[in-house]
Design a protein around this motif. Structure first.
Motif, mmCIF file in Angstrom:
data_model
loop_
_atom_site.group_PDB
_atom_site.id
_atom_site.type_symbol
_atom_site.label_atom_id
_atom_site.label_comp_id
_atom_site.label_asym_id
_atom_site.label_seq_id
_atom_site.Cartn_x
_atom_site.Cartn_y
_atom_site.Cartn_z
ATOM 1 N N TRP A 34 -0.368 -10.897 -4.462
ATOM 2 C CA TRP A 34 -1.716 -10.829 -5.031
ATOM 3 C C TRP A 34 -1.719 -9.996 -6.322
ATOM 4 N N PHE A 35 -0.838 -8.971 -6.383
ATOM 5 C CA PHE A 35 -0.719 -8.152 -7.585
ATOM 6 C C PHE A 35 0.207 -8.781 -8.624
ATOM 7 N N GLY A 36 0.739 -9.962 -8.324
ATOM 8 C CA GLY A 36 1.543 -10.657 -9.313
ATOM 9 C C GLY A 36 3.031 -10.374 -9.275
ATOM 10 N N LEU A 37 3.529 -9.754 -8.220
ATOM 11 C CA LEU A 37 4.961 -9.512 -8.108
ATOM 12 C C LEU A 37 5.665 -10.794 -7.680
ATOM 13 N N VAL A 38 6.933 -10.930 -8.059
ATOM 14 C CA VAL A 38 7.725 -12.065 -7.564
ATOM 15 C C VAL A 38 7.952 -11.853 -6.076
ATOM 16 N N TRP A 39 8.188 -12.941 -5.344
ATOM 17 C CA TRP A 39 8.205 -12.827 -3.890
ATOM 18 C C TRP A 39 9.338 -11.932 -3.389
ATOM 19 N N GLN A 40 10.475 -11.911 -4.099
ATOM 20 C CA GLN A 40 11.573 -11.059 -3.650
ATOM 21 C C GLN A 40 11.179 -9.585 -3.698
ATOM 22 N N THR A 41 10.571 -9.176 -4.809
ATOM 23 C CA THR A 41 10.125 -7.780 -4.940
ATOM 24 C C THR A 41 9.009 -7.469 -3.950
ATOM 25 N N ALA A 42 8.069 -8.404 -3.797
ATOM 26 C CA ALA A 42 6.942 -8.189 -2.886
ATOM 27 C C ALA A 42 7.421 -8.034 -1.447
ATOM 28 N N LEU A 43 8.406 -8.860 -1.040
ATOM 29 C CA LEU A 43 8.932 -8.765 0.323
ATOM 30 C C LEU A 43 9.620 -7.423 0.552
ATOM 31 N N THR A 44 10.382 -6.972 -0.438
ATOM 32 C CA THR A 44 11.055 -5.673 -0.315
ATOM 33 C C THR A 44 10.037 -4.546 -0.198
ATOM 34 N N VAL A 45 8.989 -4.609 -1.011
ATOM 35 C CA VAL A 45 7.921 -3.603 -0.917
ATOM 36 C C VAL A 45 7.288 -3.642 0.473
ATOM 37 N N GLY A 46 7.092 -4.840 1.018
ATOM 38 C CA GLY A 46 6.532 -4.964 2.360
ATOM 39 C C GLY A 46 7.388 -4.280 3.405
ATOM 40 N N PHE A 47 8.729 -4.473 3.311
ATOM 41 C CA PHE A 47 9.623 -3.808 4.263
ATOM 42 C C PHE A 47 9.595 -2.290 4.087
ATOM 43 N N ILE A 48 9.498 -1.825 2.844
ATOM 44 C CA ILE A 48 9.463 -0.379 2.591
ATOM 45 C C ILE A 48 8.250 0.258 3.257
ATOM 46 N N PHE A 49 7.099 -0.375 3.125
ATOM 47 C CA PHE A 49 5.882 0.204 3.697
ATOM 48 C C PHE A 49 5.688 -0.152 5.170
ATOM 49 N N ALA A 50 6.523 -1.023 5.715
ATOM 50 C CA ALA A 50 6.460 -1.303 7.152
ATOM 51 C C ALA A 50 7.000 -0.133 7.959
ATOM 52 N N LEU A 51 7.850 0.690 7.338
ATOM 53 C CA LEU A 51 8.463 1.818 8.036
ATOM 54 C C LEU A 51 7.506 3.006 8.049
ATOM 55 N N SER A 52 7.573 3.792 9.118
ATOM 56 C CA SER A 52 6.755 4.994 9.254
ATOM 57 C C SER A 52 7.665 6.217 9.273
ATOM 58 N N SER A 53 7.073 7.392 9.244
ATOM 59 C CA SER A 53 7.848 8.623 9.147
ATOM 60 C C SER A 53 8.278 9.113 10.522
ATOM 61 N N THR A 54 9.532 8.867 10.862
ATOM 62 C CA THR A 54 10.078 9.359 12.127
ATOM 63 C C THR A 54 9.989 10.877 12.184
#
Length: 637
Positions: free
Chosen positions: A106-126
Motif C-alpha cells: 500500500w505504501f508502494g514498496l516492491v513485494w520482496q521488500t514488503a514481505l521482508t518488512v512483514g517478517f521483521i514486524f511479525a517478531l516480538s521482543s523475547t
C-alpha cells in the motif's frame, strides 16, 4: 582503556539510578533500563555510536535467558505445548507477515521488500516479554504460556527467514566476496554449500547440541564439580552457553534457539539449579545492558524530522499486531484478562528485528534509508511495551475483576451460625476445615468467585459476597455471632472490618490474620481480640525442626519454641506501645529499636537456660469460655 572504564561506569550509574526508581513507581525494570538509555544517549549525549556495538554483545543476554527458560521445561512439557507452539505461533507469524506485506504494498514498496518488512514486524521482543512476565509472576498464567509458545515459534521462524532473505534481493549492487568460513567479517560454515549439504550441516549441529547435552553434559559437570572450585563451574556454564551460541551462528541458526534446546535437554539434570544460579547474574546484567542500548539507540533526530511517519508506523504496528493476536486468542480459547495479556504483551516488534534489518540491507533487500526508519519504529515499539503491561496491570486486570464480581449479586445467606469466617483462601480454608471437623457451624464469606467454587468442591458451604460490607455481616448474623475470623487478603479492608465490628458489636470475639508485625499492630489497634501472623507459627515450627536436624533433642527444641513464644508475649505490649509512636508521625522510634534489641537479648538468654522436661504445672491450662461470652480464658495451673 580509560575510555572503556568511563563508558562502563556511565552505563552502570544509569542502571543503578533509573531501575530502582522505576521499580518504586511500579513501572518495572525494563522501562527503567530503557529510560536510562534514553537519558545517557539521545538526551545527555554521554554515549554514542558504540551503543550499537555493545547491543550486539548484550544480545547474548537473550541467549542466556532462553537457556534458563529451557531448563524450566522438559521434553514432555514441550511436546504438550505443540498445538499452541505450531498452531498459535505459526498463525501469528504468517498473518502478521501477510499484514506487513499488505501495508508495504500500500505504501508502494516492491513485494520482496514488503514481505521482508512483514517478517521483521511479525517478531516480538523475547527479552522484554519474558523478563516482564517473570517479574510480574505471569509466566504460569494461560496468557503467559501462550505468549511463550508464540515467542518460541518466532525464534524458530528466524531460521527460514534468514534463509529466505538472500533470495529476495531487489536492489542493484555487487555482492560482497567471500565464501567458506568467512563471509564479510563473520564466520560461516554453510555459505556456498548446496541446499542438501546446508540441511545436513544444520541437522548435524542440532543433533550435536541435543546429543552432547544428553551424553556429555553430566560427565563434564561431574568432572568439574570434583575440582571443588565454584569459579570453574561458572566458567563451564558460560563455556557451554557460549559454545552453543557460536555453533548455531556458524550454521546460520538462531543462537537463542540452540541455547533453548540445550536448556530443555538439561532440564532433568541434577546440576540444573547450580547452572541457573551461576548464569542468572550474567543474564540479568546483559539483558539490562541490552535494554539500555535500545533506549540509547533511538534516533531522535530522525524522529523529529519525520515524527508523523514514525509515530504512525509505530501505532500501525502495535494496532495491526494486536488485532491479529486478539483474533488468535479468541480462536484458541485464550479469553478474558489472559487474552488481553497475550495481546498487549506481544504487540511490539522485537530485538531480532534489528538483526533482520541489518541482514536485509547487506543482502540488498531493504535500502539503508528505509532501514534507519524501520529501526526507529522497532525501538519505539519495544520502548512502549512496558507501558502496555502497565495498562494491563492497572486498567485491564482491575476492570475484569470488578466486572466479574459486579456482574454477580451477593448470595442470599440462608443460615446463621455462631462463627463467621471472612475470607476462604489458603489461610481461611484451614480454619474452616478444623471447625467443620469438630461440628462447629460456620458461615463462610468471600468476594472471589474462584475461591468460593474451590471450597464448595471440598464440601465447605460458602457464600459469595464482600464480608467487609456491614449489611452482609448483619445478614450473616454478626449480631448474634460469638466469633468472627477475619482472614481476607486485603490489609486495609481487614482493619476497617475489625474497627466496624468492635464499634457496633463489641461482644463478638474477633480473631484476625495479620500479614506481618506492623499489620498485626494495626489490627490490634482496631480492636481485634486475637491476632495471628500468617507465617509466624509455621516459621516457628520449621525453626524447631531446624534445631532438631542440627542435633537438638526434639523435646528441647519444643521447649525452645515455647520459650520463644513466651518471650514474644512478655514484650508484646511494650513493642505495641512503642509502635504507636511511629504511627503518630515519628519517622524513627529509638524506643522501638531499643525494646526490640532487649527482646533479642532476653530471647538469647532464654535459649541458654538449662532445660528439664516440662512439668504439668508449667504447661498453661485452658478453661472453656462461658457460653454467654465470646471470649476464652487462659490461666496457669
Amino acid at each position: 582503556m580509560t575510555a572503556y572504564f568511563v563508558q562502563a561506569f556511565i552505563y552502570l550509574v544509569a542502571a543503578v539510578i533509573a531501575v530502582p526508581l522505576a521499580q518504586r513507581f511500579g513501572l518495572g525494570s525494563v522501562l527503567g533500563y530503557l529510560v536510562a538509555g534514553v537519558v545517557i544517549g539521545p538526551v545527555a549525549g554521554l554515549v554514542g555510536q558504540e551503543a550499537s556495538t555493545i547491543q550486539h554483545f548484550a544480545e547474548f543476554g537473550v541467549v542466556m535467558m532462553l537457556f534458563l527458560v529451557g531448563m524450566e521445561l522438559d521434553p514432555k512439557a514441550l511436546w504438550a505445548m505443540r498445538v499452541r507452539l505450531v498452531g498459535l505461533g505459526g498463525l501469528q507469524v504468517l498473518l502478521s507477515a501477510l499484514a506487513g506485506l499488505g501495508v508495504g504494498l500500500w505504501f508502494g514498496l516492491v513485494w520482496q521488500t514488503a514481505l521482508t518488512v512483514g517478517f521483521i514486524f511479525a517478531l516480538s521482543s523475547t527479552a522484554i516479554v519474558l523478563q516482564t512476565l517473570n517479574e510480574k509472576g505471569l509466566g504460569k498464567t494461560e496468557g503467559g504460556r501462550s505468549s511463550f509458545s508464540v515467542l518460541l515459534f518466532q525464534d524458530i521462524a528466524v531460521i527460514p527467514v534468514l534463509a529466505l532473505i538472500p533470495l529476495l534481493a531487489v536492489i542493484p549492487g555487487t555482492e560482497e566476496s567471500g565464501s567458506g568460513l568467512v563471509t564479510g567479517k563473520h564466520l560461516n560454515l554453510v555459505d556456498g554449500l548446496p541446499g542438501w549439504a546446508h540441511a545436513l550441516v544444520v541437522v548435524a549441529a542440532v543433533a550435536a547440541v541435543i546429543g552432547g547435552g544428553f551424553y556429555l553434559g553430566r560427565p563434564l559437570f561431574r568432572y568439574v564439580v570434583r575440582s571443588g572450585l565454584r569459579e570453574v563451574f561458572t566458567a563451564t556454564a558460560l563455556m557451554l552457553v557460549i559454545g552453543i551460541a557460536a555453533l548455531m551462528s556458524l550454521v546460520n541458526l538462531s543462537p537463542a534457539l540452540g541455547a533453548f534446546l540445550a536448556g530443555v535437554v538439561l532440564a532433568n539434570s541434577e546440576f540444573r539449579h547450580e547452572l541457573e544460579a551461576n548464569i542468572e547474574p550474567f543474564k540479568g546484567l546483559l539483558l539490562g545492558l541490552f535494554f539500555i542500548t535500545v533506549g540509547a539507540g533511538i534516533n531522535f533526530g530522525l524522529l523529529v524530522d519525520a515524527w508523523g511517519t514514525v509515530l504512525g508506523l509505530v501505532a500501525a504496528v502495535i494496532l495491526v499486531k494486536a488485532l491479529i493476536l486478539w483474533a488468535l486468542a479468541l480462536l484458541f480459547g485464550v479469553r478474558g484478562s489472559n487474552g488481553w495479556l497475550f495481546t498487549l504483551g506481544l504487540a511490539q516488534a522485537g530485538e531480532f528485528g534489528f538483526v533482520l534489518l541489518n541482514y536485509s540491507v547487506q543482502n540488498r533487500v531493504i535500502p539503508s534509508d528505509l532501514s534507519q526508519l524501520l529501526s526507529l519504529v522497532v525501538a519505539l515499539s519495544m520502548f512502549l511495551t512496558p507501558l502496555l503491561f502497565i495498562a494491563y496491570d492497572r486498567a485491564v486486570l482491575p476492570w475484569y475483576r470488578r466486572t466479574r464480581n459486579a456482574d454477580r449479586e451477593a448470595d442470599a445467606i440462608e443460615e446463621q451460625a455462631p462463627v463467621i469466617v471472612a475470607g476462604v483462601g489458603r489461610f481461611g480454608q484451614i480454619v474452616c476445615r478444623l471447625l467443620r471437623a469438630n461440628n462447629i457451624p460456620t458461615v463462610v464469606l468471600d468476594h472471589e468467585i474462584e475461591q468460593i467454587e474451590n471450597v464448595r468442591q471440598i464440601g465447605l458451604k460458602s457464600y459469595f459476597g464482600d464480608a467487609s460490607r456491614p449489611d452482609l455481616l448483619e445478614t450473616a448474623g454478626v449480631e448474634e455471632a460469638r466469633l468472627l475470623v477475619v482472614a481476607i487478603d486485603d490489609r486495609d479492608r481487614a482493619v476497617k472490618m475489625v474497627e466496624h465490628v468492635k464499634q457496633f458489636y463489641p461482644g463478638v470475639w474477633v480473631l484476625a490474620r495479620a500479614f506481618d508485625r506492623g499489620h498485626g499492630y494495626r489490627l490490634r489497634q482496631a480492636g481485634a481480640d486475637d491476632v495471628v501472623s500468617e507465617t509466624y507459627h509455621s516459621a516457628l515450627e520449621l525453626g524447631g525442626h531446624a534445631m532438631t536436624a542440627m542435633g537438638v533433642h526434639p523435646m528441647r527444641a519444643r521447649q525452645m519454641t515455647w520459650a520463644f513464644l513466651e518471650n514474644e508475649r512478655a514484650h508484646e505490649d511494650e513493642l505495641f506501645e512503642a509502635w504507636k509512636d511511629i504511627q503518630e508521625g515519628m519517622s524513627f522510634s529509638p524506643r522501638y529499636s531499643e525494646l526490640f534489641m532487649k527482646l533479642e537479648e532476653a530471647l538469647s538468654g532464654a535459649m541458654q537456660q538449662d532445660w528439664d522436661e516440662p512439668r504439668r504445672e508449667d504447661v498453661p491450662v485452658w478453661t472453656p469460655p462461658d457460653k454467654n461470652s465470646g471470649a476464652s480464658s487462659r490461666t496457669d495451673a
